[in-house]
Design an enzyme around this catalytic site. Structure first.
Site, PDB file in Angstrom:
ATOM      1  N   TYR A  83       0.816  -1.217   0.000  1.00 19.92           N
ATOM      2  CA  TYR A  83       0.000   0.000   0.000  1.00 19.92           C
ATOM      3  C   TYR A  83       0.849   1.265   0.000  1.00 19.92           C
ATOM      4  O   TYR A  83       0.624   2.187   0.783  1.00 19.92           O
ATOM      5  CB  TYR A  83      -0.928   0.027   1.220  1.00 19.92           C
ATOM      6  CG  TYR A  83      -1.932  -1.093   1.314  1.00 19.92           C
ATOM      7  CD1 TYR A  83      -2.188  -1.949   0.245  1.00 19.92           C
ATOM      8  CD2 TYR A  83      -2.636  -1.320   2.499  1.00 19.92           C
ATOM      9  CE1 TYR A  83      -3.096  -2.986   0.360  1.00 19.92           C
ATOM     10  CE2 TYR A  83      -3.559  -2.341   2.612  1.00 19.92           C
ATOM     11  CZ  TYR A  83      -3.779  -3.178   1.543  1.00 19.92           C
ATOM     12  OH  TYR A  83      -4.691  -4.201   1.656  1.00 19.92           O
ATOM     13  N   GLU A 107     -17.016   7.589  12.308  1.00 12.28           N
ATOM     14  CA  GLU A 107     -18.041   7.592  13.352  1.00 12.28           C
ATOM     15  C   GLU A 107     -19.313   6.888  12.891  1.00 12.28           C
ATOM     16  O   GLU A 107     -19.973   6.202  13.682  1.00 12.28           O
ATOM     17  CB  GLU A 107     -18.316   9.028  13.787  1.00 12.28           C
ATOM     18  CG  GLU A 107     -17.111   9.649  14.512  1.00 12.28           C
ATOM     19  CD  GLU A 107     -17.298  11.123  14.836  1.00 12.28           C
ATOM     20  OE1 GLU A 107     -18.196  11.746  14.237  1.00 12.28           O
ATOM     21  OE2 GLU A 107     -16.536  11.646  15.676  1.00 12.28           O
ATOM     22  N   HIS A 145      -0.344 -12.062   1.706  1.00 12.62           N
ATOM     23  CA  HIS A 145      -1.264 -11.214   0.928  1.00 12.62           C
ATOM     24  C   HIS A 145      -1.858 -11.967  -0.266  1.00 12.62           C
ATOM     25  O   HIS A 145      -3.070 -12.062  -0.411  1.00 12.62           O
ATOM     26  CB  HIS A 145      -0.523  -9.966   0.450  1.00 12.62           C
ATOM     27  CG  HIS A 145      -1.417  -8.800   0.216  1.00 12.62           C
ATOM     28  ND1 HIS A 145      -0.968  -7.506   0.071  1.00 12.62           N
ATOM     29  CD2 HIS A 145      -2.773  -8.715   0.075  1.00 12.62           C
ATOM     30  CE1 HIS A 145      -1.992  -6.687  -0.112  1.00 12.62           C
ATOM     31  NE2 HIS A 145      -3.089  -7.415  -0.132  1.00 12.62           N
TER      32      HIS A 145
END
Length: 387
Positions: free
Chosen positions: A54, A277, A115
């Site tokens: 990444y 959230e 991976h």
């Protein structure tokens, strides 16, 4: 935040993934991302996932969490980097782990996941390398990622696998892999829980579905043809259930995932605190049994219909000349490859060489020449049987 125990680890029900830092969904504000990571910790999240593949994600994560490193679990992945083919040799795993430790600014990685599969390295060699890292204290556990069922079985039977990170959402999950994980008491860690954004109110409330240049969703089969229509139906069904609970589509989706037997932590990929959230609102409550049954019955019927349509689409693409539009032809061939794997019409081992050939052409395709893509299509025709 609720937590789930697997063996001697106790992970938050919601985890944070860092795949977006590789740029696959467009540009990311790094400072905002770091603030989101710190806010996640404040809200009780203790599980953070990244990978050597990444780009700078390991460095960004390591810097953001260094002040509370001892309070959290960090997962990283090994085996593929920089567009190279998978490498799970003992030498590579050792050097890759050292590099990840340096970037993460830590002395150990809590879970080190394979991976992708490396067909040229024996599983026994890879397990030996991982076990040696455990003995040295450089990793605490190891797990698996994108593998075929047969390769999973070999790791499960010969190694001490802690977890499997797998794509899992109402749009797609591999039932056979789920069954294997439950049989061997391996923790299930779902990723892509919102279907790359398809299972969010924000996506369906937009006026258009266009993505910025470089966003992987521009070629993702989930956003095309029958897959997209399926996603629209599923989103609509889950939204109706969400309204009953005064929850969002995302929250009901995450709750449904957390209800699946064996799931320990659902990896979410927010880049903003508002998304974080909202995702956390998927934990701490449960769907009623009758609503779960209704959703499962709906998905079972719709998935059966989808498989029929997917096979028809594959036949149509392979049975006709490709579109003159090179980009559309490329997308069509990606659809054939990924969908054929998911439908188990072909093994990854057989089709991956063609996949690599196709992606090698991506940046060099002439706008008005599809001859090389037609050659790829011909190879696929000889491999895939949909009847």
């Amino acid at each position: 935040m609720n937590y789930r125990k697997h063996r001697d680890f106790e992970l938050s029900e919601i985890g944070i993934g860092t795949y977006s830092l590789s740029g696959v969904y467009g540009n990311v504000d790094i400072n905002m991302f770091k603030e989101m990571l710190k806010r996640a910790y404040d809200l009780g999240i203790n599980f953070f996932d990244t990978a050597e593949a990444y780009d700078e994600a390991e460095e960004i994560l390591g810097d953001a969490v260094k002040d509370f490193r001892k309070d959290i679990y960090i997962s990283s992945k090994v085996g593929v980097k920089g567009g190279n083919k998978p490498n799970l040799s003992k030498e590579y795993i050792k050097s890759a782990c050292e590099e990840s430790l340096r970037k993460l600014q830590t002395d150990y990685i809590d879970i080190y996941h394979v991976h992708f599969n490396d067909p040229y390295t024996p599983v026994e060699e890879t397990i030996s390398a991982l076990e040696q890292l455990v003995k040295e204290g450089k990793i605490r556990k190891y797990g698996l990622g994108h593998l075929s069922k047969d390769v999973f079985k070999k790791y499960f039977s010969e190694g001490n696998v802690f977890s499997v990170i797998m794509e899992m959402n109402p749009l797609y999950y591999d039932k056979e892999v789920l069954t294997l994980c439950r049989k061997y008491n391996v923790a299930i860690i779902p990723f892509s829980v919102t279907g790359r954004g398809l299972l969010t109110d924000e996506f369906w409330n937009k006026d258009d579905y266009e993505f910025e240049s470089g966003d992987i969703r521009n070629i993702d089969p989930q956003f095309f043809k029958d897959n997209f229509e399926f996603a629209k139906k599923v989103s609509g069904k889950f939204k109706k259930i969400a309204d009953k609970y005064n929850k969002t589509l995302v929250q009901v989706t995450i709750s449904w995932i957390l209800n699946q037997n064996g799931v320990v932590s659902a990896l979410t990929g927010p880049s903003k605190i508002t998304h974080l959230e909202e995702n956390i609102g998927g934990s701490g409550w449960q769907l009623k049994s009758e609503d779960l049954a209704e959703l499962d019955d709906f998905l079972r019927a719709e998935q059966k219909n989808l498989e029929v349509k997917q096979k028809e689409t594959i036949n149509n693409i392979l049975g006709k000349s490709l579109p003159k539009d090179v980009e559309q032809s490329f997308v069509d061939l990606i659809y054939v490859i990924e969908t054929s794997i998911k439908l188990k019409l072909i093994t990854e081992k057989d089709i991956l060489p063609i996949f690599y050939d196709l992606f090698a052409l991506k940046s060099n395709l002439a706008k008005d020449d599809i001859s090389e893509l037609e050659q790829i299509k011909f190879k696929l025709q000889n491999l895939i049987e949909t009847k």
